[in-house]
Design a protein around this motif. Structure first.
Motif, mmCIF file in Angstrom:
data_model
loop_
_atom_site.group_PDB
_atom_site.id
_atom_site.type_symbol
_atom_site.label_atom_id
_atom_site.label_comp_id
_atom_site.label_asym_id
_atom_site.label_seq_id
_atom_site.Cartn_x
_atom_site.Cartn_y
_atom_site.Cartn_z
ATOM 1 N N ILE A 206 52.495 20.578 34.597
ATOM 2 C CA ILE A 206 51.596 21.257 35.537
ATOM 3 C C ILE A 206 51.802 20.710 36.941
ATOM 4 O O ILE A 206 51.870 21.459 37.925
ATOM 5 C CB ILE A 206 50.127 21.083 35.098
ATOM 6 N N ARG A 207 51.934 19.388 37.043
ATOM 7 C CA ARG A 207 52.171 18.762 38.358
ATOM 8 C C ARG A 207 53.508 19.200 38.940
ATOM 9 O O ARG A 207 53.612 19.512 40.132
ATOM 10 C CB ARG A 207 52.116 17.241 38.212
ATOM 11 N N ILE A 208 54.541 19.249 38.101
ATOM 12 C CA ILE A 208 55.862 19.671 38.564
ATOM 13 C C ILE A 208 55.827 21.124 39.027
ATOM 14 O O ILE A 208 56.411 21.482 40.063
ATOM 15 C CB ILE A 208 56.901 19.467 37.451
ATOM 16 N N ASN A 209 55.153 21.976 38.282
ATOM 17 C CA ASN A 209 55.030 23.377 38.681
ATOM 18 C C ASN A 209 54.356 23.513 40.042
ATOM 19 O O ASN A 209 54.766 24.326 40.874
ATOM 20 C CB ASN A 209 54.230 24.156 37.627
ATOM 21 N N LYS A 210 53.308 22.735 40.266
ATOM 22 C CA LYS A 210 52.609 22.799 41.552
ATOM 23 C C LYS A 210 53.532 22.370 42.688
ATOM 24 O O LYS A 210 53.552 22.986 43.758
ATOM 25 C CB LYS A 210 51.369 21.903 41.513
#
Length: 227
Positions: A206-210
């Protein structure tokens, strides 16, 4: 049930959500009968109607909707795809229906608003929590935490791997079989205690996607032979 037992019908508990519908779509395309479960029959029927638009007439016959308990009772394999906040309550309400069955738990212990920070339940993972709640009469398998529903609902080949955890080889083999049926690569990731890794990785993705402005980040195991 054993690995030799043929799985014909899959019940997706809380299957009206995005992840549940994505898995239902893939399994129906693979020839399985799938029952989308919900606490609300109307929601289950709406989800079925939405998916039916993407299926052939013959495939539509494999898909139906029902109340969660009824769906589980008709299946050989149940799959839990609910937000973590409902995890304990739904499992407790379905404990008797799930007795004697395998349960694939897709749940990730995300705690809004800090969904990009790993949260660890007291039991160690959502899958371990499920096993403790249900007892030894149900065999819990952990899988599918790191795959985007958007990819599951597509007809494209997905470049993403799935880590499968379970208390014994037989459980993990069943989990891997169901992963492969969706067109994904499955890996035996060991005992259920290791599910903390796959569940925690979701927050990292999720952090990488953001950061990348994307939606479908996943994982792949590299530098080992692949089928």
């Amino acid at each position: 049930m054993s690995i030799e037992t043929e799985i014909n019908t899959i019940a997706i508990i809380g299957g009206t959500g995005k992840e549940g519908k994505g898995l239902a779509y893939r399994w129906v395309k693979a020839g399985y009968k799938v029952i989308i479960g919900s606490r609300n029959m109307e929601k289950a029927q709406i989800a079925v109607a939405e998916l039916a638009e993407k299926l052939t007439d013959q495939e539509q016959k494999l898909l139906s909707g029902d109340e969660n308990g009824a769906a589980v009772r008709q299946s050989q394999l149940a799959v839990l795809t609910v937000p973590y906040q409902f995890h304990k309550d739904i499992l407790s309400s379905l404990k008797n229906d799930l007795a004697g069955k395998y349960l694939i738990d897709v749940t990730v212990p995300l705690v809004p608003p800090k969904v990009s920070t790993v949260q660890v339940p007291e039991e160690g993972s959502a899958a371990l929590q499920a096993q403790m709640l249900l007892g030894e009469e149900t065999t819990v398998i952990s899988a599918f935490q790191n795959i985007s529903f958007g990819l599951l609902l597509s007809d494209e080949k997905i470049e993403c791997d799935v880590l499968v955890c379970g208390k014994n080889v037989e459980a993990r083999e069943i989990g891997q079989k169901m992963v492969r049926a969706t067109g994904l690569t499955a890996w035996d990731a060991g005992p259920l205690e290791n599910s903390i890794v796959a569940e925690g990785f979701t927050s990292v993705l999720i952090r990488i996607n953001k950061q990348a402005g994307t939606k479908n980040a996943g994982i792949q195991i590299t530098n080992v032979p692949r089928d």
